[in-house]
Scaffold this active site. Structure first.
Site, PDB file in Angstrom:
ATOM      1  N   ASP A 161       2.449  -6.957   2.439  1.00 51.10           N
ATOM      2  CA  ASP A 161       1.219  -6.273   2.866  1.00 51.10           C
ATOM      3  C   ASP A 161       1.584  -4.996   3.616  1.00 51.10           C
ATOM      4  O   ASP A 161       0.978  -4.652   4.633  1.00 51.10           O
ATOM      5  CB  ASP A 161       0.306  -7.183   3.705  1.00 51.10           C
ATOM      6  CG  ASP A 161      -1.118  -6.620   3.787  1.00 51.10           C
ATOM      7  OD1 ASP A 161      -1.380  -5.551   3.199  1.00 51.10           O
ATOM      8  OD2 ASP A 161      -1.959  -7.246   4.454  1.00 51.10           O
TER       9      ASP A 161
ATOM     10  N   HIS B 243       0.871  -1.182   0.000  1.00 48.31           N
ATOM     11  CA  HIS B 243       0.000   0.000   0.000  1.00 48.31           C
ATOM     12  C   HIS B 243       0.905   1.228   0.000  1.00 48.31           C
ATOM     13  O   HIS B 243       1.607   1.483   0.964  1.00 48.31           O
ATOM     14  CB  HIS B 243      -0.907   0.003   1.232  1.00 48.31           C
ATOM     15  CG  HIS B 243      -1.835  -1.173   1.273  1.00 48.31           C
ATOM     16  ND1 HIS B 243      -3.063  -1.176   0.652  1.00 48.31           N
ATOM     17  CD2 HIS B 243      -1.706  -2.406   1.830  1.00 48.31           C
ATOM     18  CE1 HIS B 243      -3.660  -2.346   0.840  1.00 48.31           C
ATOM     19  NE2 HIS B 243      -2.848  -3.124   1.545  1.00 48.31           N
TER      20      HIS B 243
ATOM     21  N   ARG C 275      -0.195   4.363  -0.576  1.00 51.70           N
ATOM     22  CA  ARG C 275      -0.974   5.461   0.059  1.00 51.70           C
ATOM     23  C   ARG C 275      -1.134   6.733  -0.764  1.00 51.70           C
ATOM     24  O   ARG C 275      -1.890   7.617  -0.384  1.00 51.70           O
ATOM     25  CB  ARG C 275      -0.399   5.839   1.428  1.00 51.70           C
ATOM     26  CG  ARG C 275      -0.308   4.700   2.428  1.00 51.70           C
ATOM     27  CD  ARG C 275      -1.647   4.109   2.768  1.00 51.70           C
ATOM     28  NE  ARG C 275      -1.566   3.205   3.907  1.00 51.70           N
ATOM     29  CZ  ARG C 275      -2.402   2.194   4.088  1.00 51.70           C
ATOM     30  NH1 ARG C 275      -3.373   1.951   3.212  1.00 51.70           N
ATOM     31  NH2 ARG C 275      -2.287   1.413   5.144  1.00 51.70           N
TER      32      ARG C 275
END
Ligand SMILES: [Zn+2]
Length: 437
Positions: free
Chosen positions: A311, A68, A70
């Site tokens: 992750d 991620h 962001r």
């Protein structure tokens, strides 16, 4: 720049190489790979700058297929620049980034924005993952053709399970036309909410709402059944329970196009990390039991689980330094994934090539990343140099990532990336200063 990476142990599972070799690099490509000769032909390659790699391991550039980043939308947690800085420091030459940004990556414009930012950063290569449904709402299908043309390599509503089975079926059918794998975040929200940790005696004792293993497993089962109907490649994200591992194992035995990943926390930590209400151990799916951890390790060993992914889920202190019930789920992982994976080798669970395959060959195959996952003549020089003997203590303050939410702070680990090269360019270098690079 011309480079000679001299005398390292090359581990390339894709090409079944595990040998001491010299690697010659020119104009971003691998010019040649040769077994270490007794005497080198010094004149032919005299204009190559030498990276002495004796005692080190050279692998194809590591790939993290579940990150991620962001940006856009949550730049206070991470940006594409800081995320790819963390990636190369962790040995990753490529990351696939999830669609739960703001706006969500459900259109060509967002995909192009991410790729543009990644090109500006000039560090790890970024492969965007598009949303299955607009806004990750699970109500309709995004425009997969448009997303594919813009450059997405897979589809996922990660963070939000697709609760509607019919929509999941249509997504798989539609994705098939564009040869895009579906990455499924398996969670039945009706079972998981309002849980904050694994459901069991520990959650009862702590007085916290639990998330039963079945919240994950029922969805793994459902998606495998839908995969059987549609035959579109299905990738199960962050597998955390023993029964999920078994479901994937059974699906593979049937010959279904199912693959799976787990993350280092699921084979390194159990629910007991939550005792003391440490929000750094709050993640989704939650940390499970010892039996689950062993099953995940076994699944990695026997090939049921193809990939180890970080992750990487950066969160600011605003979201983590609050009471357990309210804290955000997830941890950063780009800078600890490789050493935690190598830890499985130190424990005797995986061989070195098996560990590397989970970070190179596995993700490259599933996402069909051309030029990644292996080292071959005339191929792009994406590679990682690892010092397998380097002992260090994890220190969140040294992370390149903008966020520091990690339960591994203070852990003593062995084995780390010391040099990362993307297309023949050194993007990270922690080798001894004597090598003068
Ligand atoms: Zn997820």
């Amino acid at each position: 720049m011309k480079w000679l990476i001299r005398g390292g142990r090359v581990i390339d599972p894709q090409n079944q190489v595990d040998d001491l070799m010299d690697i010659y690099i020119h104009q971003g490509k691998i010019l040649d790979l040769q077994p270490v000769p007794p005497k080198r032909n010094a004149t032919t390659f005299s204009d190559f700058r030498v990276i002495p790699a004796e005692g080190l391991v050279i692998t194809p550039g590591l790939i993290d297929m579940h990150t991620h980043l962001r940006e856009p939308g949550y730049e206070y947690k991470e940006t594409i620049l800081t995320g790819t800085q963390a990636a190369v420091a962790g040995g990753f030459t490529a990351v696939a980034c999830m669609a739960n940004t703001l706006p969500v990556n459900d259109t060509q414009a967002v995909t192009e924005y991410i790729l543009h930012k990644a090109r500006e950063a000039r560090l790890a290569r970024v492969f965007p993952i598009g949303a299955i449904s607009p806004g990750l709402k699970g109500e309709a299908l995004a425009e997969y053709g448009e997303l594919k043309n813009a450059g997405v390599v897979a589809l996922s509503d990660d963070g939000h399970p697709v609760m509607n089975s019919q929509l999941m079926r249509r997504a798989m059918e539609y994705a098939r036309a564009f040869e895009l794998p579906i990455i499924s975040h398996c969670e039945d929200l009706f079972l998981s909410r309002p849980g904050v940790m694994h459901e069991g005696p520990t959650s009862t004792w702590l007085g916290l709402h639990g998330i039963p293993s079945a919240a994950e497993e029922t969805m793994v089962y459902r998606d495998i059944q839908i995969c059987q109907m549609t035959q579109n490649p299905l990738h199960i994200a962050h597998v955390s329970t023993a029964a999920s591992v078994q479901l994937v194992r059974d699906a593979k035995k049937k010959g279904l196009p199912v693959s799976a990943e787990t993350a280092p926390h699921y084979f390194s930590l159990t629910e007991e990390a939550v005792i003391g209400f440490d929000t750094q151990a709050k993640m989704n799916p939650p940390l499970r039991t010892k039996e689950d951890l062993w099953a995940v390790q076994k699944g990695l060993k026997d090939g049921t689980i193809d990939v180890i992914a970080s992750d990487h889920a950066p969160h600011s202190p605003l979201e983590k330094e609050v009471e357990f019930d309210l804290a955000a789920m997830g941890i950063v992982g780009l800078e600890t994934t490789l050493p935690l994976t190598l830890n499985l080798m130190h424990l005797g669970i995986l061989t070195f090539p098996q560990a590397i395959a989970k970070l190179t060959q596995g993700p490259a195959r599933i996402l069909k990343l051309n030029g990644f996952g292996g080292l071959q003549r005339s191929g792009p020089a994406h590679l990682t140099i690892i010092d397998p003997e380097l002992e260090f203590q994890v220190d969140i303050h040294s992370f390149r990532s903008k966020s520091k939410n990690s339960p591994f702070h203070g852990w003593k680990l062995k084995g780390q990336a010391v040099l990362t090269m993307v297309e023949g360019r050194i993007v990270y270098n922690q080798m001894a200063p004597t090598s003068d690079l």
